[in-house]
Design an enzyme around this catalytic site. Structure first.
Site, PDB file in Angstrom:
ATOM      1  N   GLY A  60     -33.013  10.700   0.091  1.00 45.87           N
ATOM      2  CA  GLY A  60     -32.856  10.687  -1.358  1.00 45.87           C
ATOM      3  C   GLY A  60     -33.684  11.800  -1.956  1.00 45.87           C
ATOM      4  O   GLY A  60     -34.639  12.272  -1.346  1.00 45.87           O
ATOM      5  N   TYR A  81     -31.579  10.288 -11.471  1.00 48.29           N
ATOM      6  CA  TYR A  81     -32.081   9.493 -10.337  1.00 48.29           C
ATOM      7  C   TYR A  81     -31.837   7.994 -10.575  1.00 48.29           C
ATOM      8  O   TYR A  81     -31.331   7.290  -9.701  1.00 48.29           O
ATOM      9  CB  TYR A  81     -33.576   9.787 -10.182  1.00 48.29           C
ATOM     10  CG  TYR A  81     -34.264   9.102  -9.029  1.00 48.29           C
ATOM     11  CD1 TYR A  81     -34.103   9.549  -7.720  1.00 48.29           C
ATOM     12  CD2 TYR A  81     -35.111   8.011  -9.236  1.00 48.29           C
ATOM     13  CE1 TYR A  81     -34.756   8.936  -6.650  1.00 48.29           C
ATOM     14  CE2 TYR A  81     -35.771   7.396  -8.187  1.00 48.29           C
ATOM     15  CZ  TYR A  81     -35.595   7.866  -6.899  1.00 48.29           C
ATOM     16  OH  TYR A  81     -36.246   7.253  -5.850  1.00 48.29           O
TER      17      TYR A  81
HETATM   18  P1  NAD Z   1     -39.400  11.972   0.827  1.00 46.32           P
HETATM   19  O1  NAD Z   1     -39.000  13.039  -0.129  1.00 46.32           O
HETATM   20  O2  NAD Z   1     -40.807  11.930   1.276  1.00 46.32           O
HETATM   21  O3  NAD Z   1     -38.423  12.021   2.107  1.00 46.32           O
HETATM   22  C1  NAD Z   1     -37.028  12.094   1.948  1.00 46.32           C
HETATM   23  C2  NAD Z   1     -36.398  12.607   3.232  1.00 46.32           C
HETATM   24  O4  NAD Z   1     -35.000  12.717   3.009  1.00 46.32           O
HETATM   25  C3  NAD Z   1     -36.904  13.997   3.605  1.00 46.32           C
HETATM   26  O5  NAD Z   1     -37.193  14.065   4.982  1.00 46.32           O
HETATM   27  C4  NAD Z   1     -35.738  14.906   3.232  1.00 46.32           C
HETATM   28  O6  NAD Z   1     -35.687  16.103   4.013  1.00 46.32           O
HETATM   29  C5  NAD Z   1     -34.555  13.980   3.488  1.00 46.32           C
HETATM   30  N1  NAD Z   1     -33.380  14.422   2.759  1.00 46.32           N
HETATM   31  C6  NAD Z   1     -33.289  14.804   1.475  1.00 46.32           C
HETATM   32  N2  NAD Z   1     -32.045  15.208   1.187  1.00 46.32           N
HETATM   33  C7  NAD Z   1     -31.327  15.072   2.314  1.00 46.32           C
HETATM   34  C8  NAD Z   1     -29.972  15.367   2.642  1.00 46.32           C
HETATM   35  N3  NAD Z   1     -29.124  15.881   1.749  1.00 46.32           N
HETATM   36  N4  NAD Z   1     -29.533  15.116   3.920  1.00 46.32           N
HETATM   37  C9  NAD Z   1     -30.383  14.611   4.835  1.00 46.32           C
HETATM   38  N5  NAD Z   1     -31.692  14.333   4.576  1.00 46.32           N
HETATM   39  C10 NAD Z   1     -32.147  14.581   3.331  1.00 46.32           C
HETATM   40  O7  NAD Z   1     -38.976  10.599   0.151  1.00 46.32           O
HETATM   41  P2  NAD Z   1     -39.590   9.122   0.350  1.00 46.32           P
HETATM   42  O8  NAD Z   1     -40.650   8.933  -0.660  1.00 46.32           O
HETATM   43  O9  NAD Z   1     -39.893   8.868   1.759  1.00 46.32           O
HETATM   44  O10 NAD Z   1     -38.352   8.249  -0.145  1.00 46.32           O
HETATM   45  C11 NAD Z   1     -37.343   7.764   0.745  1.00 46.32           C
HETATM   46  C12 NAD Z   1     -36.302   7.007  -0.053  1.00 46.32           C
HETATM   47  O11 NAD Z   1     -36.933   5.972  -0.818  1.00 46.32           O
HETATM   48  C13 NAD Z   1     -35.565   7.892  -1.062  1.00 46.32           C
HETATM   49  O12 NAD Z   1     -34.221   7.487  -1.148  1.00 46.32           O
HETATM   50  C14 NAD Z   1     -36.282   7.600  -2.350  1.00 46.32           C
HETATM   51  O13 NAD Z   1     -35.469   7.833  -3.478  1.00 46.32           O
HETATM   52  C15 NAD Z   1     -36.618   6.129  -2.192  1.00 46.32           C
HETATM   53  N6  NAD Z   1     -37.775   5.716  -3.004  1.00 46.32           N
HETATM   54  C16 NAD Z   1     -39.041   6.171  -2.746  1.00 46.32           C
HETATM   55  C17 NAD Z   1     -40.113   5.737  -3.545  1.00 46.32           C
HETATM   56  C18 NAD Z   1     -41.547   6.159  -3.301  1.00 46.32           C
HETATM   57  O14 NAD Z   1     -42.441   5.675  -3.982  1.00 46.32           O
HETATM   58  N7  NAD Z   1     -41.845   7.022  -2.341  1.00 46.32           N
HETATM   59  C19 NAD Z   1     -39.878   4.861  -4.598  1.00 46.32           C
HETATM   60  C20 NAD Z   1     -38.576   4.429  -4.838  1.00 46.32           C
HETATM   61  C21 NAD Z   1     -37.526   4.852  -4.040  1.00 46.32           C
END
Ligand code: NAD
Length: 452
Positions: free
Chosen positions: A295, A358
């Site tokens: 994401g 988002y």
């Molecule tokens: P992050 O940015 O640390 O990691 C996201 C990973 O997804 C990265 O490795 C990136 O390279 C990969 N990615 C992005 N676009 C891509 C694509 N088009 N194809 C393949 N891979 C792709 O994010 P995170 O914090 O680990 O979040 C993971 C999920 O949890 C996401 O969907 C995010 O929206 C959701 N989320 C996170 C939080 C938070 O607090 N960290 C809160 C709510 C939701």
């Protein structure tokens, strides 16, 4: 990533200083270590409380015994005994007078809870009863649960609710084992709804049946996805790890560590579903679990947002997921009783400043899992979403300092969650023990005030 307030408040001198300054003193949260064990509640005394006329107590007793717990009632325990786990069967609460059982059963024991205690309530699904008063009383348990979670959160305690109906009773064990254990560290104030599955492949739905399965995890080179891949591998799952070309090195390093299969792929590419399908078809026949974790954020107020920022977020966070699911399901590349798990967000529930794109994409996933879940139920496939709150990852490290600090503190546990907390919930939803949970969105947010 470390939370400095948690570290300080666990040092006696630091805690004194924080109090003097009027800053929060978040408790150190208990987290599970290692994989799921056969009897996760072994060595724990569980206080079991039942509202009169409840129907889930027998099934709950059997589930607790199978999980290795010692069951007790309030009168059997010495008054100075600290309580770690409390399970209340409130399925009998169908009148206003009957709701008094919540007060009678739990009020006397709240001051006896230990730090990091777990409380799980069971209530009847309001949509499964026709009497409006009974439906109202069933839903009253949710308001009670959420409020109690806020009251005991400072001590690291969690309070959650499972809605059920008599037909779902055989599926209680997995739910009890998750919500009554250290695995639900950052899940609190939540309700899950159990739907008896139309197809069950596992005779013993709760033990370590993840072993030997195959899972796709997108966006697993770092952050939450990396933790999910590690946890699934710890359970004996073969992980097909997907990430973008820019993350190739980290992806290969991870797959080497966990014995997984790397697939360098941008999920937004039009050919991505076919490339993933080809790998599965050639090497694995079919997969059991798909975790849509990848994401992105492109935050801007709507007034300043470009078309590209809108399109990219909606495409990667929602449309790409639907394209992959459609391809895998249409080509029979998911096994029966499979699991689809999408990473939503509390922004998708509450909305957030600067995140119209988002939040729209993450909100879409909530209805998507409900609708797809209904469609694939005859095959025993479940579809759920996990909505993280503030989790300590590279994504949240980019958030401006003040907003980051607010994100960490404005929840019942007064701290951010760890990627492993999300991974634990994903692992549970992927397990046979969660066969009755579909179409749900479960927040893993420490009961963030946002959208509460
Ligand atoms: P992050 O940015 O640390 O990691 C996201 C990973 O997804 C990265 O490795 C990136 O390279 C990969 N990615 C992005 N676009 C891509 C694509 N088009 N194809 C393949 N891979 C792709 O994010 P995170 O914090 O680990 O979040 C993971 C999920 O949890 C996401 O969907 C995010 O929206 C959701 N989320 C996170 C939080 C938070 O607090 N960290 C809160 C709510 C939701």
């Amino acid at each position: 990533m470390q939370d400095y307030l948690v570290s300080l408040s666990n040092d006696p001198r630091g805690a004194g200083l924080l109090k003097k300054l009027g800053l929060p003193t978040p408790v150190s949260l208990t987290r599970s270590v290692g994989g799921v064990v056969a009897q996760p509640l072994s060595g724990h005394v569980v206080l079991l409380v039942s509202a009169p006329d409840s129907y889930a107590t027998k099934a709950a007793t059997l589930a607790l015994e199978a999980a290795g717990a010692e069951i007790s009632t309030a009168v059997q325990l010495p008054t100075d005994h600290k309580l770690n786990i409390v399970l209340m069967d409130a399925t009998g609460c169908s009148t206003v007078a009957g709701l008094r059982a919540l007060y009678d059963g739990l009020q006397p024991i709240i001051k006896r809870l230990s730090k990091n205690a777990r409380i799980l309530l069971l209530a009847t699904r309001p949509d499964a009863v026709t009497d409006p008063i009974a439906a109202g009383c069933a839903r009253a348990v949710e308001g009670f649960t959420k409020s109690l979670a806020k009251e005991v959160g400072k001590q690291g305690c969690t309070v959650n609710l499972a809605y059920l109906e008599p037909k779902a009773l055989p599926h209680l064990r997995g739910v009890i084992e998750f919500f009554c254990s250290a695995r639900c560290t950052y899940v609190t104030g939540q309700s899950v709804t159990l739907h008896p599955p139309k197809l069950t492949l596992h005779k013993k739905p709760n033990t370590r049946y993840l072993s030997g399965k195959t899972a796709v995890v997108t966006g697993c080179a770092r952050g939450i996805g990396r933790s999910i891949a590690h946890r699934l591998a710890e359970e004996g799952v073969h992980v097909i790890g997907v990430d973008v070309p820019a993350a190739r090195d980290a992806l290969y390093e991870l797959c080497l560590q966990i014995g997984g299969t790397p697939l360098v792929l941008d999920i937004a590419e039009a050919t991505a579903p076919d490339e993933l399908a080809a790998l599965i078809d050639n090497k694995f026949d079919a997969v059991d679990v798909v975790v849509h974790n990848a994401g992105i954020t492109r935050d801007k107020t709507l007034a300043n947002m470009t078309e590209l920022q809108w399109d990219m977020v909606l495409d990667i966070n929602f449309a790409a997921i639907a394209r992959i699911d459609q391809t895998l399901l249409n080509r029979a590349l998911m096994h029966d009783a499979g699991r689809i798990i999408c990473l939503s967000s509390i922004s998708g529930i509450a909305g957030n400043f600067g995140q119209t794109n988002y939040a729209a994409s993450k909100s879409a996933l909530i209805a998507y899992v409900e609708a797809l879940g209904r469609g694939v139920a005859p095959r025993g496939i479940t579809v759920n979403a996990v909505a993280p709150g503030f989790i300590e990852t590279p994504m949240t490290q980019k958030v401006p300092v003040l907003t980051r600090e607010l994100g960490r503190r404005l929840n019942s546990l007064a701290q951010g969650g760890q990627p492993r907390d999300v991974a634990e919930l994903v692992c549970f939803l992927a397990s046979p023990g969660a066969a009755a949970i579909t179409g749900n969105t479960i927040r893993v947010c420490g009961q963030a005030l946002m959208g509460a």
